[in-house]
Enzyme design. Sequence first.
Site, PDB file in Angstrom:
ATOM      1  N   VAL A   4       0.832  -1.211   0.000  1.00 30.88           N
ATOM      2  CA  VAL A   4       0.000   0.000   0.000  1.00 30.88           C
ATOM      3  C   VAL A   4       0.871   1.268   0.000  1.00 30.88           C
ATOM      4  CG1 VAL A   4      -1.928   1.183   1.117  1.00 30.88           C
ATOM      5  CG2 VAL A   4      -1.779  -1.298   1.233  1.00 30.88           C
ATOM      6  N   LYS A  56      11.998  -0.096   6.862  1.00 29.41           N
ATOM      7  CA  LYS A  56      12.729  -0.964   7.809  1.00 29.41           C
ATOM      8  C   LYS A  56      13.970  -1.578   7.155  1.00 29.41           C
ATOM      9  CE  LYS A  56      10.802  -4.763   9.923  1.00 29.41           C
ATOM     10  NZ  LYS A  56       9.672  -5.401  10.576  1.00 29.41           N
ATOM     11  N   GLU A 112      -9.857   5.118   7.090  1.00 30.78           N
ATOM     12  CA  GLU A 112     -10.837   4.414   6.244  1.00 30.78           C
ATOM     13  C   GLU A 112     -10.240   3.136   5.641  1.00 30.78           C
ATOM     14  OE1 GLU A 112     -14.331   5.680   5.574  1.00 30.78           O
ATOM     15  OE2 GLU A 112     -14.104   3.524   5.452  1.00 30.78           O
ATOM     16  N   VAL A 130     -10.504  -0.604   7.293  1.00 34.63           N
ATOM     17  CA  VAL A 130     -11.703  -1.462   7.300  1.00 34.63           C
ATOM     18  C   VAL A 130     -12.261  -1.590   5.881  1.00 34.63           C
ATOM     19  CG1 VAL A 130     -14.023  -1.766   8.243  1.00 34.63           C
ATOM     20  CG2 VAL A 130     -12.250  -0.727   9.659  1.00 34.63           C
ATOM     21  N   ILE A 185     -13.818   0.324   0.410  1.00 32.98           N
ATOM     22  CA  ILE A 185     -15.230   0.667   0.673  1.00 32.98           C
ATOM     23  C   ILE A 185     -15.327   1.699   1.815  1.00 32.98           C
ATOM     24  CG2 ILE A 185     -17.534  -0.265   1.043  1.00 32.98           C
ATOM     25  CD1 ILE A 185     -16.555  -3.018   0.601  1.00 32.98           C
ATOM     26  N   GLY A 236      -0.823  -9.885  -2.698  1.00 29.59           N
ATOM     27  CA  GLY A 236      -0.726  -8.753  -1.769  1.00 29.59           C
ATOM     28  C   GLY A 236      -1.979  -8.543  -0.940  1.00 29.59           C
ATOM     29  N   GLU A 259      -2.127 -10.622   5.159  1.00 35.66           N
ATOM     30  CA  GLU A 259      -1.237  -9.962   6.115  1.00 35.66           C
ATOM     31  C   GLU A 259       0.138 -10.633   6.048  1.00 35.66           C
ATOM     32  OE1 GLU A 259      -2.454  -7.270   8.153  1.00 35.66           O
ATOM     33  OE2 GLU A 259      -3.928  -7.582   6.584  1.00 35.66           O
ATOM     34  N   LYS A 265     -11.217  -5.469  12.627  1.00 31.93           N
ATOM     35  CA  LYS A 265     -12.039  -4.526  11.849  1.00 31.93           C
ATOM     36  C   LYS A 265     -13.420  -4.362  12.479  1.00 31.93           C
ATOM     37  CE  LYS A 265      -9.657  -5.601   7.513  1.00 31.93           C
ATOM     38  NZ  LYS A 265      -9.584  -6.586   6.412  1.00 31.93           N
ATOM     39  N   GLY A 280      -5.625  -5.242  -1.496  1.00 32.22           N
ATOM     40  CA  GLY A 280      -4.865  -4.996  -2.721  1.00 32.22           C
ATOM     41  C   GLY A 280      -4.343  -3.577  -2.773  1.00 32.22           C
TER      42      GLY A 280
END
Length: 409
Positions: A17, A41, A123, A126, A130, A181, A184, A199, A297
């Site tokens: 992301v 990192k 946003e 969760v 959406i 992707g 987790e 969530k 994604g």
Amino acid sequence: MTYDKKLIIGLFGFGVVGEGIYRVLKQTPTLQAEIKRICIKHPDKLRNAPAELFTTEADLLLNDPEINVVVELIDDAEAAWHIVSTSLGSGKAVVSANKKMIAAHLAELLQLQDENKTSFLYEAAVCGSIPVIRNLEEYYDNDMLNSVTGIINGSTNYILTRMNEDGMPYDEALKLAQQLGFAETDPSLDVEGTDAANKLTIILNHAYGIVSAPDDIMCKGITQLHPADSVYAKEKGYSIKLVARAHRVNHTDVAAYVLPTFVGPRSQLFNVRFEFNGVIIGTRLADEQFIYGKGAGRYPTSSAVLSDIAALRYGYKYEYKKLHTGVDYHISNDHVLRVYVSCENMSDVSQNDFIAIDETYNSQSRKYITGSINFDKLRKAAWLHNPANSVIVFGDSGTADSLPPESVL
Ligand code: HSE
């Protein structure tokens, strides 16, 4: 923060992301948001961005007075908590996608926002793309929410779709979810239902003003599902989905859980496939509404991060309106679910725990029981954790939405 102020961003994380939002911001000059520095990192990894942007020193971003927005997109929840709490404490606005950190530190984060009067938007934490949080926060204010029911983990939905529609083995489907992707870094968070519980903790706050911890929510993931469960589902015309559900059981109590669920073709969730998420919002006046989109994604998640960054241009903050409605909602474990439990041996499940048994089935390879059970009994049952048993809820059970309108008005 107002329209005329340029957003100078310190970005933490350059993974799926992080790199996505970097690329998206470069293509959105009208936003007047510039990434000043990126904290990572692993400095030795090859990155698709100018080397001078990168540092491994978090303090270079946290202590830079010119940086007025911190975008936190790392997967280490404890490191994220340090970054977010320090940034809010020094008056920087923060955008985060870290559901694990937010759910674990919800009460402290509410206090920090209150004390520092800074924006903290999440946003993307969760349901990826959406706009669930902002809808719950802004739109469903006076129309009482009966329920929020959804597929809110993209990886498990992707795995279940691949397994049930393509006959793909579980391990292969999980590997694909990782490669794409969606999963987790520690995929057990997805497949054990923990990510969905994190969530749901956040949803409970914006839907009902409940400040809870993820451990308060019973969750079972998809790891105990057995191939015989899919056969049962197909025979009955159901699809098995990992569903998170919060619903009012009366005027102050809310049921909340994440469980594998039989979803029938009349439900909007039936056709939510692959990494898509879908959320059904049941309200007193509007009845049912459905929001749908990609839940994981790079670019779908970046779209939510971008929307939060854009909202900072007009100083948007969550008001946490449901905390101030005067109704004190609590999580309740005293309600009834209709479930299916499959097992290797009937003696592995305590049938005395059921209020009523509808059906028992006994074949050589697999046995199952269907019936009604008190939720508290189910969540405390030792047999629930036997890896040879699987539990699936019937999606139409325990719903307040089926109450006639007069009884909720
Ligand atoms: N692992 C998460 C999922 C990513 O699969 O839904 C998006 O929150």
